[in-house]
Design a protein around this motif. Structure first.
Motif, short mmCIF file in Angstrom:
data_model
loop_
_atom_site.label_atom_id
_atom_site.label_comp_id
_atom_site.label_asym_id
_atom_site.label_seq_id
_atom_site.Cartn_x
_atom_site.Cartn_y
_atom_site.Cartn_z
N GLU A 3 40.95 39.60 34.07
CA GLU A 3 40.34 39.10 35.31
C GLU A 3 40.76 37.66 35.58
O GLU A 3 41.03 37.29 36.72
CB GLU A 3 38.83 39.24 35.24
CG GLU A 3 38.36 40.68 35.31
CD GLU A 3 36.87 40.85 35.08
OE1 GLU A 3 36.17 39.83 34.81
OE2 GLU A 3 36.39 41.99 35.18
N LEU A 4 40.82 36.84 34.53
CA LEU A 4 41.27 35.46 34.67
C LEU A 4 42.71 35.41 35.18
O LEU A 4 43.03 34.65 36.10
CB LEU A 4 41.16 34.73 33.33
CG LEU A 4 41.76 33.33 33.28
CD1 LEU A 4 40.88 32.36 34.06
CD2 LEU A 4 41.92 32.88 31.85
N LEU A 5 43.57 36.23 34.60
CA LEU A 5 44.97 36.26 35.02
C LEU A 5 45.11 36.75 36.46
O LEU A 5 45.95 36.25 37.21
CB LEU A 5 45.79 37.14 34.07
CG LEU A 5 45.93 36.61 32.63
CD1 LEU A 5 46.57 37.65 31.74
CD2 LEU A 5 46.70 35.30 32.61
N GLU A 6 44.28 37.71 36.86
CA GLU A 6 44.31 38.19 38.25
C GLU A 6 43.87 37.10 39.22
O GLU A 6 44.46 36.94 40.29
CB GLU A 6 43.41 39.43 38.40
CG GLU A 6 43.99 40.67 37.75
CD GLU A 6 43.02 41.84 37.71
OE1 GLU A 6 41.84 41.68 38.14
OE2 GLU A 6 43.43 42.91 37.24
N MET A 7 42.83 36.35 38.85
CA MET A 7 42.37 35.24 39.70
C MET A 7 43.45 34.17 39.82
O MET A 7 43.70 33.63 40.90
CB MET A 7 41.09 34.61 39.14
CG MET A 7 39.85 35.37 39.49
SD MET A 7 38.35 34.43 39.14
CE MET A 7 38.34 34.43 37.35
N LYS A 8 44.11 33.85 38.71
CA LYS A 8 45.17 32.85 38.76
C LYS A 8 46.32 33.32 39.65
O LYS A 8 46.88 32.52 40.40
CB LYS A 8 45.70 32.58 37.34
CG LYS A 8 44.84 31.68 36.53
CD LYS A 8 45.49 31.37 35.20
CE LYS A 8 44.76 30.28 34.46
NZ LYS A 8 45.47 29.87 33.25
N ALA A 9 46.65 34.60 39.58
CA ALA A 9 47.72 35.14 40.42
C ALA A 9 47.34 35.05 41.90
O ALA A 9 48.18 34.71 42.74
CB ALA A 9 48.02 36.57 40.03
N LYS A 10 46.09 35.35 42.22
CA LYS A 10 45.63 35.27 43.62
C LYS A 10 45.74 33.86 44.16
O LYS A 10 46.05 33.64 45.32
CB LYS A 10 44.17 35.72 43.73
CG LYS A 10 43.98 37.19 43.86
CD LYS A 10 42.50 37.48 44.09
CE LYS A 10 42.23 38.95 44.08
NZ LYS A 10 40.77 39.22 44.20
N ARG A 11 45.43 32.90 43.30
CA ARG A 11 45.43 31.49 43.72
C ARG A 11 46.80 30.84 43.61
O ARG A 11 46.96 29.67 43.95
CB ARG A 11 44.41 30.70 42.90
CG ARG A 11 43.00 31.16 43.18
CD ARG A 11 42.02 30.44 42.36
NE ARG A 11 40.69 30.92 42.62
CZ ARG A 11 39.62 30.55 41.96
NH1 ARG A 11 39.71 29.68 40.99
NH2 ARG A 11 38.43 31.04 42.28
N GLY A 12 47.77 31.58 43.10
CA GLY A 12 49.11 31.05 43.01
C GLY A 12 49.41 30.25 41.76
O GLY A 12 50.43 29.58 41.67
N TYR A 13 48.52 30.30 40.77
CA TYR A 13 48.78 29.62 39.51
C TYR A 13 49.70 30.48 38.66
O TYR A 13 49.72 31.68 38.77
CB TYR A 13 47.48 29.37 38.73
CG TYR A 13 46.52 28.45 39.42
CD1 TYR A 13 46.88 27.17 39.79
CD2 TYR A 13 45.22 28.87 39.68
CE1 TYR A 13 46.00 26.33 40.43
CE2 TYR A 13 44.32 28.03 40.32
CZ TYR A 13 44.70 26.77 40.68
OH TYR A 13 43.82 25.95 41.29
N LYS A 14 50.38 29.81 37.75
CA LYS A 14 51.27 30.55 36.87
C LYS A 14 50.53 31.07 35.69
O LYS A 14 49.60 30.60 35.19
CB LYS A 14 52.40 29.65 36.39
CG LYS A 14 53.48 30.41 35.70
CD LYS A 14 54.66 29.53 35.48
CE LYS A 14 55.77 30.36 34.87
NZ LYS A 14 56.93 29.60 34.61
#
Length: 91
Positions: free
Chosen positions: A80-91
């Motif tokens: 879930e953390l990785l999905e949120m980072k992807a949505k926000r454009g973080y690597k």
């Protein structure tokens, strides 16, 4: 109604999980390398996606997660953390 955790979360891991598992277990790259039976340079390159996350590395990571007793709940949270980072454009 409570949310049920799916089984088999270790089957869905990729290179992005290595750093997150290291952080939740407070391990250095060298300590993680010992658990995965690889050189610490391999861990560094896997985390930066400089080398492919091969089936052998994947199996070694899964075994390291078992040794560290990483639970399905923790893996779901990491996903879930990785999905949120992807949505926000973080690597």
């Amino acid at each position: 109604m409570e949310k049920r955790l799916p089984y088999g979360q270790l089957e869905n891991v990729d290179y992005r999980y290595i750093k997150q598992v290291r952080f939740i277990r407070n391990k250095t790259q060298k300590e993680m390398a010992v658990l995965m039976d690889v050189d610490h340079v391999v861990i560094s390159r896997l985390e930066r996606e400089e080398i492919a996350f091969s089936p052998l590395n994947r199996e070694r990571f899964i075994e390291a997660c078992r040794r560290l007793r990483v639970s399905n709940a923790e893996l779901v949270n990491i996903r879930e953390l990785l999905e949120m980072k992807a949505k926000r454009g973080y690597k």
